[in-house]
Design a protein around this motif. Structure first.
Motif, PDB file in Angstrom:
ATOM      1  N   PRO A   5      14.171 -25.931  23.098  1.00  0.00           N
ATOM      2  CA  PRO A   5      14.246 -24.922  22.028  1.00  0.00           C
ATOM      3  C   PRO A   5      15.629 -24.957  21.363  1.00  0.00           C
ATOM      4  CG  PRO A   5      14.298 -23.858  24.181  1.00  0.00           C
ATOM      5  CD  PRO A   5      14.072 -25.333  24.409  1.00  0.00           C
ATOM      6  N   ALA A   6      15.629 -24.686  20.089  1.00  0.00           N
ATOM      7  CA  ALA A   6      16.896 -24.640  19.346  1.00  0.00           C
ATOM      8  C   ALA A   6      17.719 -23.466  19.862  1.00  0.00           C
ATOM      9  CB  ALA A   6      16.614 -24.474  17.856  1.00  0.00           C
ATOM     10  N   PRO A   7      19.053 -23.647  19.945  1.00  0.00           N
ATOM     11  CA  PRO A   7      19.872 -22.508  20.391  1.00  0.00           C
ATOM     12  C   PRO A   7      19.732 -21.351  19.414  1.00  0.00           C
ATOM     13  CG  PRO A   7      21.241 -24.420  19.805  1.00  0.00           C
ATOM     14  CD  PRO A   7      19.818 -24.803  19.603  1.00  0.00           C
ATOM     15  N   ARG A   8      19.599 -20.175  19.962  1.00  0.00           N
ATOM     16  CA  ARG A   8      19.432 -19.007  19.085  1.00  0.00           C
ATOM     17  C   ARG A   8      20.785 -18.426  18.717  1.00  0.00           C
ATOM     18  NH1 ARG A   8      19.664 -13.755  21.005  1.00  0.00           N
ATOM     19  NH2 ARG A   8      20.009 -13.564  23.232  1.00  0.00           N
ATOM     20  N   GLU A   9      20.837 -17.822  17.560  1.00  0.00           N
ATOM     21  CA  GLU A   9      22.043 -17.143  17.110  1.00  0.00           C
ATOM     22  C   GLU A   9      22.235 -15.881  17.946  1.00  0.00           C
ATOM     23  OE1 GLU A   9      24.310 -17.835  14.615  1.00  0.00           O
ATOM     24  OE2 GLU A   9      23.361 -19.806  14.577  1.00  0.00           O
ATOM     25  N   PRO A  10      23.476 -15.563  18.321  1.00  0.00           N
ATOM     26  CA  PRO A  10      23.683 -14.320  19.071  1.00  0.00           C
ATOM     27  C   PRO A  10      23.300 -13.114  18.215  1.00  0.00           C
ATOM     28  CG  PRO A  10      25.759 -15.523  18.789  1.00  0.00           C
ATOM     29  CD  PRO A  10      24.679 -16.287  18.089  1.00  0.00           C
ATOM     30  N   GLN A  11      22.667 -12.186  18.830  1.00  0.00           N
ATOM     31  CA  GLN A  11      22.272 -10.955  18.148  1.00  0.00           C
ATOM     32  C   GLN A  11      23.386  -9.921  18.281  1.00  0.00           C
ATOM     33  OE1 GLN A  11      19.234 -10.741  16.442  1.00  0.00           O
ATOM     34  NE2 GLN A  11      19.313 -12.923  16.887  1.00  0.00           N
ATOM     35  N   GLU A  12      23.380  -8.949  17.386  1.00  0.00           N
ATOM     36  CA  GLU A  12      24.390  -7.891  17.436  1.00  0.00           C
ATOM     37  C   GLU A  12      24.391  -7.200  18.796  1.00  0.00           C
ATOM     38  OE1 GLU A  12      25.448  -3.795  15.068  1.00  0.00           O
ATOM     39  OE2 GLU A  12      24.405  -5.364  14.006  1.00  0.00           O
ATOM     40  N   SER A  13      23.216  -7.007  19.371  1.00  0.00           N
ATOM     41  CA  SER A  13      23.121  -6.312  20.656  1.00  0.00           C
ATOM     42  C   SER A  13      23.675  -7.164  21.804  1.00  0.00           C
ATOM     43  CB  SER A  13      21.668  -5.931  20.939  1.00  0.00           C
ATOM     44  OG  SER A  13      20.868  -7.096  20.972  1.00  0.00           O
ATOM     45  N   ASP A  14      23.916  -8.480  21.560  1.00  0.00           N
ATOM     46  CA  ASP A  14      24.467  -9.348  22.596  1.00  0.00           C
ATOM     47  C   ASP A  14      25.981  -9.225  22.712  1.00  0.00           C
ATOM     48  OD1 ASP A  14      21.930 -10.334  23.093  1.00  0.00           O
ATOM     49  OD2 ASP A  14      22.184 -12.072  21.784  1.00  0.00           O
ATOM     50  N   LEU A  15      26.622  -8.592  21.764  1.00  0.00           N
ATOM     51  CA  LEU A  15      28.080  -8.492  21.782  1.00  0.00           C
ATOM     52  C   LEU A  15      28.543  -7.541  22.881  1.00  0.00           C
ATOM     53  CD1 LEU A  15      28.894  -8.207  17.973  1.00  0.00           C
ATOM     54  CD2 LEU A  15      29.127 -10.201  19.438  1.00  0.00           C
ATOM     55  N   SER A  16      29.603  -7.928  23.538  1.00  0.00           N
ATOM     56  CA  SER A  16      30.171  -7.048  24.552  1.00  0.00           C
ATOM     57  C   SER A  16      31.159  -6.100  23.872  1.00  0.00           C
ATOM     58  CB  SER A  16      30.890  -7.855  25.626  1.00  0.00           C
ATOM     59  OG  SER A  16      32.088  -8.401  25.100  1.00  0.00           O
ATOM     60  N   LEU A  17      31.566  -5.093  24.596  1.00  0.00           N
ATOM     61  CA  LEU A  17      32.536  -4.147  24.060  1.00  0.00           C
ATOM     62  C   LEU A  17      33.861  -4.858  23.766  1.00  0.00           C
ATOM     63  CD1 LEU A  17      33.223  -1.296  23.237  1.00  0.00           C
ATOM     64  CD2 LEU A  17      33.753  -0.786  25.614  1.00  0.00           C
ATOM     65  N   ASP A  18      34.254  -5.786  24.630  1.00  0.00           N
ATOM     66  CA  ASP A  18      35.494  -6.535  24.391  1.00  0.00           C
ATOM     67  C   ASP A  18      35.401  -7.385  23.124  1.00  0.00           C
ATOM     68  OD1 ASP A  18      36.869  -5.523  26.553  1.00  0.00           O
ATOM     69  OD2 ASP A  18      36.208  -7.121  27.907  1.00  0.00           O
ATOM     70  N   GLN A  19      34.244  -7.997  22.892  1.00  0.00           N
ATOM     71  CA  GLN A  19      34.062  -8.781  21.669  1.00  0.00           C
ATOM     72  C   GLN A  19      34.129  -7.878  20.439  1.00  0.00           C
ATOM     73  OE1 GLN A  19      30.340 -10.474  23.027  1.00  0.00           O
ATOM     74  NE2 GLN A  19      31.179 -12.547  22.768  1.00  0.00           N
ATOM     75  N   LEU A  20      33.511  -6.713  20.537  1.00  0.00           N
ATOM     76  CA  LEU A  20      33.527  -5.769  19.421  1.00  0.00           C
ATOM     77  C   LEU A  20      34.949  -5.308  19.128  1.00  0.00           C
ATOM     78  CD1 LEU A  20      31.975  -4.096  17.364  1.00  0.00           C
ATOM     79  CD2 LEU A  20      31.616  -2.380  19.123  1.00  0.00           C
ATOM     80  N   ARG A  21      35.702  -5.013  20.176  1.00  0.00           N
ATOM     81  CA  ARG A  21      37.097  -4.606  19.983  1.00  0.00           C
ATOM     82  C   ARG A  21      37.899  -5.725  19.331  1.00  0.00           C
ATOM     83  NH1 ARG A  21      37.765  -2.003  25.888  1.00  0.00           N
ATOM     84  NH2 ARG A  21      37.024   0.084  25.411  1.00  0.00           N
ATOM     85  N   GLY A  22      37.675  -6.958  19.772  1.00  0.00           N
ATOM     86  CA  GLY A  22      38.377  -8.098  19.189  1.00  0.00           C
ATOM     87  C   GLY A  22      38.036  -8.282  17.722  1.00  0.00           C
ATOM     88  N   ASP A  23      36.746  -8.170  17.396  1.00  0.00           N
ATOM     89  CA  ASP A  23      36.326  -8.289  15.996  1.00  0.00           C
ATOM     90  C   ASP A  23      36.976  -7.197  15.151  1.00  0.00           C
ATOM     91  OD1 ASP A  23      34.759 -10.449  16.644  1.00  0.00           O
ATOM     92  OD2 ASP A  23      32.860  -9.339  16.625  1.00  0.00           O
ATOM     93  N   SER A  24      37.002  -5.983  15.678  1.00  0.00           N
ATOM     94  CA  SER A  24      37.600  -4.863  14.944  1.00  0.00           C
ATOM     95  C   SER A  24      39.093  -5.082  14.738  1.00  0.00           C
ATOM     96  CB  SER A  24      37.371  -3.546  15.693  1.00  0.00           C
ATOM     97  OG  SER A  24      35.993  -3.276  15.778  1.00  0.00           O
ATOM     98  N   ALA A  25      39.780  -5.572  15.769  1.00  0.00           N
ATOM     99  CA  ALA A  25      41.221  -5.813  15.664  1.00  0.00           C
ATOM    100  C   ALA A  25      41.514  -6.871  14.604  1.00  0.00           C
ATOM    101  CB  ALA A  25      41.785  -6.232  17.015  1.00  0.00           C
ATOM    102  N   ARG A  26      40.664  -7.887  14.513  1.00  0.00           N
ATOM    103  CA  ARG A  26      40.875  -8.934  13.502  1.00  0.00           C
ATOM    104  C   ARG A  26      40.580  -8.419  12.101  1.00  0.00           C
ATOM    105  NH1 ARG A  26      38.899 -11.714  17.720  1.00  0.00           N
ATOM    106  NH2 ARG A  26      36.734 -11.638  17.052  1.00  0.00           N
ATOM    107  N   MET A  27      39.679  -7.468  11.964  1.00  0.00           N
ATOM    108  CA  MET A  27      39.314  -6.948  10.643  1.00  0.00           C
ATOM    109  C   MET A  27      40.275  -5.858  10.175  1.00  0.00           C
ATOM    110  SD  MET A  27      35.115  -6.914  10.818  1.00  0.00           S
ATOM    111  CE  MET A  27      35.111  -5.197  11.094  1.00  0.00           C
ATOM    112  N   ALA A  28      40.949  -5.181  11.088  1.00  0.00           N
ATOM    113  CA  ALA A  28      41.790  -4.039  10.745  1.00  0.00           C
ATOM    114  C   ALA A  28      42.799  -4.333   9.639  1.00  0.00           C
ATOM    115  CB  ALA A  28      42.484  -3.493  11.989  1.00  0.00           C
ATOM    116  N   PRO A  29      43.497  -5.478   9.644  1.00  0.00           N
ATOM    117  CA  PRO A  29      44.464  -5.727   8.569  1.00  0.00           C
ATOM    118  C   PRO A  29      43.821  -5.809   7.182  1.00  0.00           C
ATOM    119  CG  PRO A  29      44.855  -7.225  10.402  1.00  0.00           C
ATOM    120  CD  PRO A  29      43.559  -6.510  10.681  1.00  0.00           C
ATOM    121  N   HIS A  30      42.516  -6.018   7.121  1.00  0.00           N
ATOM    122  CA  HIS A  30      41.836  -6.136   5.837  1.00  0.00           C
ATOM    123  C   HIS A  30      41.414  -4.780   5.272  1.00  0.00           C
ATOM    124  CE1 HIS A  30      41.695 -10.462   6.354  1.00  0.00           C
ATOM    125  NE2 HIS A  30      41.250 -10.253   7.581  1.00  0.00           N
ATOM    126  N   TRP A  31      41.445  -3.743   6.102  1.00  0.00           N
ATOM    127  CA  TRP A  31      41.031  -2.418   5.656  1.00  0.00           C
ATOM    128  C   TRP A  31      42.193  -1.740   4.947  1.00  0.00           C
ATOM    129  CZ3 TRP A  31      38.919  -1.184  11.152  1.00  0.00           C
ATOM    130  CH2 TRP A  31      37.707  -1.839  11.330  1.00  0.00           C
TER     131      TRP A  31
END
Length: 68
Positions: A5-31
């Motif tokens: 089977p083709a690898p599936r794209e990660p779903q939003e619900s697959d993100l961990s809290l640490d990943q979410l925090r990291g994504d937010s930290a990277r986006m913060a300078p753009h806000w």
């Protein structure tokens, strides 16, 4: 030949809290946070149509003893 089977794209619900925090930290300078405009004082003579029931006025008046 087995098909893989083709690898599936990660779903939003697959993100961990640490990943979410990291994504937010990277986006913060753009806000952009707009500077808060200070509200100018309004003369009581310009305030019309405000009706406060007597019981509410007494309640608010009584709170002044709490540091108001």
């Amino acid at each position: 030949m087995p098909s893989h089977p083709a690898p599936r794209e990660p779903q939003e619900s697959d993100l961990s809290l640490d990943q979410l925090r990291g994504d937010s930290a990277r986006m913060a300078p753009h806000w952009v946070v707009p500077a808060a405009a200070a509200a100018a004082p309004v003369s009581p003579a310009l305030i019309h149509g405000v009706v406060v029931p007597p019981a509410s006025a007494r309640l608010i008046d009584a709170t002044s003893e709490y540091g108001g």
